[in-house]
Motif scaffolding. Structure first.
Motif, short mmCIF file in Angstrom:
data_model
loop_
_atom_site.label_atom_id
_atom_site.label_comp_id
_atom_site.label_asym_id
_atom_site.label_seq_id
_atom_site.Cartn_x
_atom_site.Cartn_y
_atom_site.Cartn_z
N PHE A 1 31.38 72.01 -22.62
CA PHE A 1 30.74 73.30 -22.88
C PHE A 1 29.23 73.14 -22.67
O PHE A 1 28.65 72.11 -22.99
N TYR A 2 28.61 74.20 -22.15
CA TYR A 2 27.16 74.24 -21.99
C TYR A 2 26.63 75.24 -23.02
O TYR A 2 26.87 76.44 -22.91
N ARG A 3 25.92 74.75 -24.01
CA ARG A 3 25.49 75.59 -25.11
C ARG A 3 24.08 75.24 -25.58
O ARG A 3 23.60 74.10 -25.42
N LYS A 4 23.42 76.25 -26.20
CA LYS A 4 22.11 76.04 -26.81
C LYS A 4 22.18 76.18 -28.33
O LYS A 4 21.22 75.87 -29.02
N HIS A 5 23.34 76.65 -28.84
CA HIS A 5 23.49 76.85 -30.27
C HIS A 5 24.87 76.36 -30.72
O HIS A 5 25.78 76.15 -29.89
N ASN A 6 25.02 76.21 -32.03
CA ASN A 6 26.33 75.85 -32.58
C ASN A 6 27.38 76.88 -32.16
O ASN A 6 27.06 78.07 -31.99
N PHE A 7 28.61 76.44 -32.00
CA PHE A 7 29.66 77.37 -31.56
C PHE A 7 31.01 76.98 -32.17
O PHE A 7 31.21 75.87 -32.66
N ASP A 8 31.93 77.94 -32.13
CA ASP A 8 33.29 77.73 -32.63
C ASP A 8 34.27 77.90 -31.48
O ASP A 8 33.99 78.63 -30.52
N LEU A 9 35.40 77.23 -31.61
CA LEU A 9 36.49 77.49 -30.68
C LEU A 9 37.80 77.48 -31.46
O LEU A 9 37.90 76.84 -32.51
N GLU A 10 38.75 78.20 -30.93
CA GLU A 10 40.03 78.38 -31.62
C GLU A 10 41.16 77.89 -30.72
O GLU A 10 41.18 78.17 -29.52
N ALA A 11 42.08 77.14 -31.31
CA ALA A 11 43.26 76.68 -30.56
C ALA A 11 44.44 77.54 -30.96
O ALA A 11 44.63 77.87 -32.14
N ARG A 12 45.23 77.93 -29.98
CA ARG A 12 46.39 78.76 -30.26
C ARG A 12 47.44 78.51 -29.17
O ARG A 12 47.14 77.93 -28.11
N TYR A 13 48.64 78.95 -29.44
CA TYR A 13 49.70 78.83 -28.44
C TYR A 13 49.51 79.91 -27.38
O TYR A 13 49.32 81.09 -27.71
N ALA A 14 49.57 79.50 -26.13
CA ALA A 14 49.28 80.41 -25.02
C ALA A 14 50.37 81.46 -24.82
O ALA A 14 50.09 82.55 -24.32
N LYS A 15 51.61 81.12 -25.18
CA LYS A 15 52.71 82.07 -24.98
C LYS A 15 53.45 82.25 -26.31
O LYS A 15 54.46 81.58 -26.57
N PRO A 16 52.97 83.14 -27.16
CA PRO A 16 53.58 83.35 -28.48
C PRO A 16 55.05 83.72 -28.41
O PRO A 16 55.80 83.46 -29.36
N GLU A 17 55.47 84.34 -27.29
CA GLU A 17 56.87 84.75 -27.18
C GLU A 17 57.85 83.58 -27.16
O GLU A 17 59.04 83.73 -27.42
N LEU A 18 57.34 82.38 -26.85
CA LEU A 18 58.20 81.19 -26.84
C LEU A 18 58.41 80.61 -28.24
O LEU A 18 59.32 79.81 -28.45
N LEU A 19 57.56 81.00 -29.19
CA LEU A 19 57.59 80.41 -30.52
C LEU A 19 58.78 80.93 -31.32
O LEU A 19 59.30 82.02 -31.07
N PRO A 20 59.22 80.15 -32.33
CA PRO A 20 60.34 80.61 -33.17
C PRO A 20 59.93 81.82 -34.00
O PRO A 20 58.87 81.83 -34.63
N GLY A 21 60.78 82.86 -34.00
CA GLY A 21 60.50 84.05 -34.78
C GLY A 21 59.21 84.72 -34.38
O GLY A 21 58.86 84.82 -33.21
N LYS A 22 58.46 85.15 -35.37
CA LYS A 22 57.15 85.77 -35.15
C LYS A 22 56.06 84.82 -35.63
O LYS A 22 55.11 85.24 -36.31
N THR A 23 56.21 83.55 -35.32
CA THR A 23 55.24 82.56 -35.77
C THR A 23 53.85 82.91 -35.29
O THR A 23 53.64 83.27 -34.12
N ASN A 24 52.89 82.79 -36.18
CA ASN A 24 51.49 83.02 -35.84
C ASN A 24 51.06 81.98 -34.80
O ASN A 24 51.21 80.78 -35.03
#
Length: 716
Positions: A434-457
């Motif tokens: 990442f190229y940044r000048k300030h603190n930053f956040d990033l979030e990890a998540r499953y790219a294809k929620p439809e593959l997950l069991p049930g309605k898993t977040n």
């Protein structure tokens, strides 16, 4: 170091241990090789494993099953709501996690599925420790391949609460593949075509098909597919609905509305199902199912197969999906290994064999293959055992992406990126820049929620990067983050650091020479020339970037509190068990004395002592079955000592007499042995004397034979 593998199943759990002679599946306290995956709660203590099974029908609302499928889930998940059909205890929400509400120690208490799993793992730990005769801490646990990051973290949290160190969470079919491959000595080498095996695992609640390639010393998972709602419990459910309908017409009762009646019916169905695996006809007999009614029925195998036709019709789907993902055809598969209890159903065997057009393989123990593979995995990681080198290359089950907020300094920047694709090798590490000048956040998540069991977040975790600032020129800081899916199948961002671009000089590589080209002979004159240099920009690591993360895992304080609560409950269970043992000991002592005071102890007690003892025994017995029915351990010990104080002198006289007789017998034996030894030595001395006498005679005769002729003449 303990080497223990645990197949943590929804219905039963199997424990395997590695020993010098190989891997063994161990038995529990009632000599069963599988322990029921059940946790029960009572007015005095918990019931774990076999104890929970024994009291299940009388304590349905306080007995928890299928907790492995609940751990790491949320109550509003359709899959969790689906589990209500199979869990008799009421499910509740506990701070965003699914849990149960039970009556424990006389009051309502709530426990999360993770705590329930930890309680059961405590029992597994104790069983393994009793078998190995040493403390158990290191284990390898199996999980279904479709488990998400949150579910895997929940199992790890549960093992920590139970005081276990999970060296690895291994997918169940991967464990099976390891157990199959590590014993093979004829696997192809790296240069040869790999041996491809499909492992089909149909258990109590899951159906998994996994394609694995084997070469000498390694296995590589190529693909895996699953059906989360396919297995023994769904077969049982179809049969239960059939018989419930029949009994409603025939006996005018609705067994599915009565929890205890349903439980008794399910127990009968389990027996019927096993009979139908080997026979074409089976009887169902359930005594006193409800309203004091006995019910009977008959089921043919053809009817059975018709009832489970919706399941059978989709039995081929995971097989097709696994082949498609592996980019293979049916004929590319060298063997189809079958494991799991439900693979005993003849119709399923036929469907799978017909799908591949070749015979199925049954070289593994269907119920124990996963646990044995887990034990092998644990042995590989243990310094105690020397195990054949065998590498495991598993795969990522769901694609994972990272997302972040757009910075004003880079208006056209993408804000998400799929970093780990489904099928990537596991464990796997990627470096994110990442190229940044300030603190930053990033979030990890499953790219294809439809593959997950049930309605898993689809949320996996949020990671905050600190210490970011522009450089002296006001340019971007180049931030590097190391993202990793580890051997458990869990995502983490392990570290962050920043780099700077610096100019360095490096020699310019010369173009490759062409043979036969003119001028080759002159190259010898260039050997003293300095190589040509060029300036290039390279990144150098300059410092660390602090990271903070938030994931589905329990924080340390919550885990610590849960571990303390678990230890408290363990002590409560132990106190209840000790109290029960003390009560049984007092009861046995009373009956023993009642019998012996008129038998072997009679001659050692006066009439007054007998009268006093009998009166005390009657008093204590009356107390034991009245107010002493639910007494404390200290009270039982006190009553025991009261009886002992009267019976002690009598017992001592009897013991003294027995000891006197024993000493007399021992003395006679010693005297007899001494006499025998003396006789042996006397005979030995006589034999030695005879031997010496014979040797002396032989010597005299020899001297006579050696007399010279002149000595004879002189004598004459």
């Amino acid at each position: 170091m303990s080497v223990v593998g645990v197949d943590l199943g929804a219905l039963n759990t199997v424990i395997a241990v590695a020993r010098n002679r190989g891997v063994d599946v161990i038995t529990n306290e009632v000599s069963n090789r599988a322990t029921p995956s059940l946790v029960g709660f009572g007015p005095k203590s918990r019931y774990l494993g076999e104890a929970a099974k024994n009291q299940e029908i009388s304590n349905l609302k306080n007995t928890v099953s299928c907790f492995v499928r609940l751990a790491g889930r949320q109550l509003n998940d359709p899959d969790v709501q689906h589990e209500k059909n199979f869990v008799s205890a009421p499910l509740v929400d506990i701070d965003g996690q699914v849990g149960v509400e039970v009556n424990y120690l006389g009051k309502k208490e709530k426990f999360t599925a993770t705590q329930i799993t930890a309680a059961f793992l405590t029992k597994i730990k104790q069983t393994a420790s009793n078998e190995l005769k040493l403390p158990v801490s290191d284990v390898v646990l199996s999980v279904p391949v479709w488990f998400t990051d949150a579910q895997r973290r929940a199992i790890l949290d549960a093992s920590e609460i139970a005081g276990l160190k999970a060296l690895r969470l291994i997918n169940d079919t991967t464990a099976t593949a390891l157990g199959w491959g590590i014993t093979k000595t004829d696997l192809p080498t790296a240069e040869e075509k790999p041996r491809r095996v499909m492992f089909v695992n149909i258990g109590h609640s899951n159906y998994t098909a996994t394609v694995v390639e084997f070469r000498k010393g390694e296995l590589t998972v190529k693909s895996t597919a699953w059906d989360r709602h396919f297995g023994g419990r769904y077969i049982d459910q179809a049969l239960a609905e059939h018989f419930a309908k029949e009994f409603k017409e025939k006996y005018k009762i609705d067994v599915l509305e009565n929890p205890k009646a349903k439980f008794r019916l399910m127990a009968g169905i389990e027996k019927l199902k096993k009979i139908l695996s080997a026979n074409t006809l089976a009887n169902l007999n359930v005594e006193s199912i409800m309203n004091d009614l006995d019910v009977r029925s008959v089921l043919k195998r053809e009817e059975f197969e018709e009832l489970i036709k919706p399941l059978l019709d989709r039995a081929h789907v995971p097989l097709e999906q696994a082949l498609a993902e592996a980019k293979l055809q049916k004929e590319d598969i060298d063997a189809i290994e079958m494991i799991g209890g439900s693979t005993r159903v003849p119709a399923l065997k036929t469907i799978i064999a017909d799908f591949f057009g070749k015979p199925l393989s049954w070289t593994l123990n269907q119920d124990e293959a996963v646990a044995r593979g887990c034990a092998f995995s644990c042995a590989i990681m243990s310094p105690v055992f020397r195990v054949r080198d065998f590498s495991i290359h598993d795969i990522v089950s769901y694609p994972i992406e990272f997302a972040w907020e757009k910075t004003e300094d880079i208006p056209d920047e993408d804000t998400s990126l799929t970093v780990f694709n489904r099928g990537n090798v596991l464990p796997s590490t990627k470096i994110l820049t990442f190229y940044r000048k300030h603190n930053f956040d990033l979030e990890a998540r499953y790219a294809k929620p439809e593959l997950l069991p049930g309605k898993t977040n689809p949320f996996i975790g949020r990671f905050s990067v600190k210490g970011v600032q522009a450089d002296a020129k006001g340019d971007f800081m180049i931030c590097k983050l190391k993202a990793r899916v580890n051997q458990h199948g869990i995502l983490s961002v392990d570290s962050g650091y920043y780099v700077e671009e610096v100019e360095v000089e490096e020699p310019i590589p010369e173009p490759p020479k062409e043979e036969g080209k003119e001028g080759d002979a002159m190259d010898v004159d260039k050997k003293d020339e300095k190589p040509k240099m060029r300036k290039v920009k390279k990144q150098q690591r300059k410092g660390e970037l602090p990271l903070s993360s938030g994931t589905a895992a329990l924080d340390e304080s919550t885990k610590q509190a849960a571990a303390e609560r678990e230890n408290q409950m363990i002590m409560e269970d132990k106190l209840v068990a000790d109290t029960e043992n003390q009560k049984n000991e007092l009861e046995s002592f009373i009956y023993e004395l009642k019998d012996k005071i008129i038998g072997v102890y009679a001659e050692f007690a006066s009439d007054e002592e007998k009268s006093k003892l009998n009166a005390k025994l009657e008093t204590v017995e009356d107390w034991l079955y009245d107010e002493g029915e639910d007494a404390s351990k200290a009270q039982y010990v006190s009553k025991y000592e009261e009886v002992r104080s009267i019976a002690g002198p009598i017992i001592q006289r009897y013991n003294d007499k027995i000891e006197e007789e024993r000493q007399a017998v021992l003395k006679k034996q010693q005297e007899a042995a001494a006499a025998k030894q003396a006789e042996i030595e006397r005979k030995k001395r006589e034999e030695e004397a005879k031997k010496q006498e014979a040797e002396q005679k032989d010597t005299e005769m020899s001297d006579a034979d050696n007399v010279k002729p002149d000595e004879v003449e002189e004598a004459s």
